[in-house]
Design a protein around this motif. Structure first.
Motif, mmCIF file in Angstrom:
data_model
loop_
_atom_site.group_PDB
_atom_site.id
_atom_site.type_symbol
_atom_site.label_atom_id
_atom_site.label_comp_id
_atom_site.label_asym_id
_atom_site.label_seq_id
_atom_site.Cartn_x
_atom_site.Cartn_y
_atom_site.Cartn_z
ATOM 1 N N THR A 3 0.842 -1.184 0.000
ATOM 2 C CA THR A 3 0.000 0.000 0.000
ATOM 3 C C THR A 3 0.883 1.242 0.000
ATOM 4 O O THR A 3 0.582 2.222 -0.668
ATOM 5 C CB THR A 3 -0.921 -0.006 1.234
ATOM 6 N N ARG A 4 1.979 1.168 0.718
ATOM 7 C CA ARG A 4 2.903 2.297 0.791
ATOM 8 C C ARG A 4 3.430 2.647 -0.595
ATOM 9 O O ARG A 4 3.489 3.812 -0.979
ATOM 10 C CB ARG A 4 4.059 1.955 1.736
ATOM 11 N N ASN A 7 0.504 4.104 -2.802
ATOM 12 C CA ASN A 7 0.129 5.431 -2.315
ATOM 13 C C ASN A 7 1.161 6.473 -2.730
ATOM 14 O O ASN A 7 0.806 7.574 -3.157
ATOM 15 C CB ASN A 7 -0.036 5.438 -0.795
ATOM 16 N N PHE A 8 2.444 6.122 -2.606
ATOM 17 C CA PHE A 8 3.497 7.039 -3.020
ATOM 18 C C PHE A 8 3.381 7.325 -4.512
ATOM 19 O O PHE A 8 3.441 8.472 -4.946
ATOM 20 C CB PHE A 8 4.889 6.469 -2.701
ATOM 21 N N PHE A 9 3.216 6.283 -5.308
ATOM 22 C CA PHE A 9 3.146 6.426 -6.756
ATOM 23 C C PHE A 9 1.962 7.300 -7.172
ATOM 24 O O PHE A 9 2.103 8.214 -7.981
ATOM 25 C CB PHE A 9 3.060 5.043 -7.399
ATOM 26 N N ASP A 10 0.785 7.051 -6.588
ATOM 27 C CA ASP A 10 -0.398 7.849 -6.912
ATOM 28 C C ASP A 10 -0.186 9.319 -6.560
ATOM 29 O O ASP A 10 -0.511 10.210 -7.337
ATOM 30 C CB ASP A 10 -1.633 7.330 -6.174
ATOM 31 N N LYS A 11 0.332 9.549 -5.383
ATOM 32 C CA LYS A 11 0.562 10.929 -4.927
ATOM 33 C C LYS A 11 1.600 11.615 -5.811
ATOM 34 O O LYS A 11 1.430 12.768 -6.208
ATOM 35 C CB LYS A 11 1.023 10.930 -3.469
ATOM 36 N N TRP A 12 2.667 10.894 -6.151
ATOM 37 C CA TRP A 12 3.712 11.480 -6.995
ATOM 38 C C TRP A 12 3.133 11.860 -8.352
ATOM 39 O O TRP A 12 3.384 12.946 -8.864
ATOM 40 C CB TRP A 12 4.879 10.505 -7.176
ATOM 41 N N ALA A 39 11.124 7.738 -5.230
ATOM 42 C CA ALA A 39 10.778 6.639 -4.323
ATOM 43 C C ALA A 39 11.993 6.219 -3.516
ATOM 44 O O ALA A 39 11.907 6.034 -2.292
ATOM 45 C CB ALA A 39 10.230 5.450 -5.120
ATOM 46 N N GLU A 40 13.125 6.082 -4.181
ATOM 47 C CA GLU A 40 14.352 5.693 -3.474
ATOM 48 C C GLU A 40 14.736 6.725 -2.421
ATOM 49 O O GLU A 40 15.157 6.368 -1.314
ATOM 50 C CB GLU A 40 15.487 5.483 -4.474
ATOM 51 N N ARG A 41 14.568 8.015 -2.735
ATOM 52 C CA ARG A 41 14.864 9.071 -1.754
ATOM 53 C C ARG A 41 13.965 8.968 -0.529
ATOM 54 O O ARG A 41 14.351 9.324 0.574
ATOM 55 C CB ARG A 41 14.726 10.460 -2.386
ATOM 56 N N GLU A 42 12.737 8.478 -0.736
ATOM 57 C CA GLU A 42 11.779 8.328 0.359
ATOM 58 C C GLU A 42 11.932 6.994 1.086
ATOM 59 O O GLU A 42 11.172 6.690 1.994
ATOM 60 C CB GLU A 42 10.348 8.453 -0.174
ATOM 61 N N GLY A 43 12.897 6.185 0.645
ATOM 62 C CA GLY A 43 13.118 4.892 1.280
ATOM 63 C C GLY A 43 12.147 3.814 0.831
ATOM 64 O O GLY A 43 11.949 2.816 1.522
ATOM 65 N N ILE A 49 6.470 -0.625 -5.716
ATOM 66 C CA ILE A 49 5.604 -0.013 -6.718
ATOM 67 C C ILE A 49 5.283 -1.028 -7.812
ATOM 68 O O ILE A 49 4.136 -1.194 -8.205
ATOM 69 C CB ILE A 49 6.255 1.256 -7.298
ATOM 70 N N TYR A 50 6.296 -1.744 -8.273
ATOM 71 C CA TYR A 50 6.097 -2.729 -9.340
ATOM 72 C C TYR A 50 5.147 -3.842 -8.919
ATOM 73 O O TYR A 50 4.434 -4.392 -9.754
ATOM 74 C CB TYR A 50 7.427 -3.316 -9.808
#
Length: 128
Positions: A3-4, A7-12, A39-43, A49-50
């Protein structure tokens, strides 16, 4: 499933995709690289994502080709994913989510607002 990651991908995508429609593979590839670096910068591992979307390039390409909120005529895989996420997020049926996407397009904030409104309306009608 992550989910993390989704969620990151959608927001980005909501914050970084340009408003213009394009099918330029070089531009889409640059955006794909940018989201992976972010994504990598956010850990967040790229695999998170894949796991959810399969091909980041294809999802961004579909989003860029339908920036006006229209739905593609053919492959609806990305929109099934979106409908599933919306249904889960707001606790509505997948059919209701698909209907909302068909009526309002793919903008996540608009979909959330409309889904919450639908849920509230159903709750009020159920109390009568």
């Amino acid at each position: 499933m992550s989910t993390r990651g989704i969620n990151f991908f959608d927001k980005w995508m909501a914050q970084h995709l340009p408003d213009a429609m394009t099918d330029d593979p070089a531009a889409i590839n640059d955006l794909t690289d940018q989201v992976m670096e972010a994504a990598e910068r956010e850990g967040i591992e790229v695999s998170e994502i894949y796991e959810e979307v399969g091909s980041v390039f294809e999802v961004i390409a579909a989003a860029m080709q339908h920036r006006d909120g229209s739905l593609p005529e053919a492959d609806l895989t990305e929109f099934d994913l979106l409908a599933g996420r919306l249904a889960h997020e707001v606790n509505i049926s997948k059919e209701q989510a698909r209907d909302l996407i068909g009526r309002f397009g793919t903008d996540w904030e608009t979909l959330l607002n409309e889904a919450h409104f639908l849920k509230e309306l159903e709750g009020r009608l159920g109390q009568e």
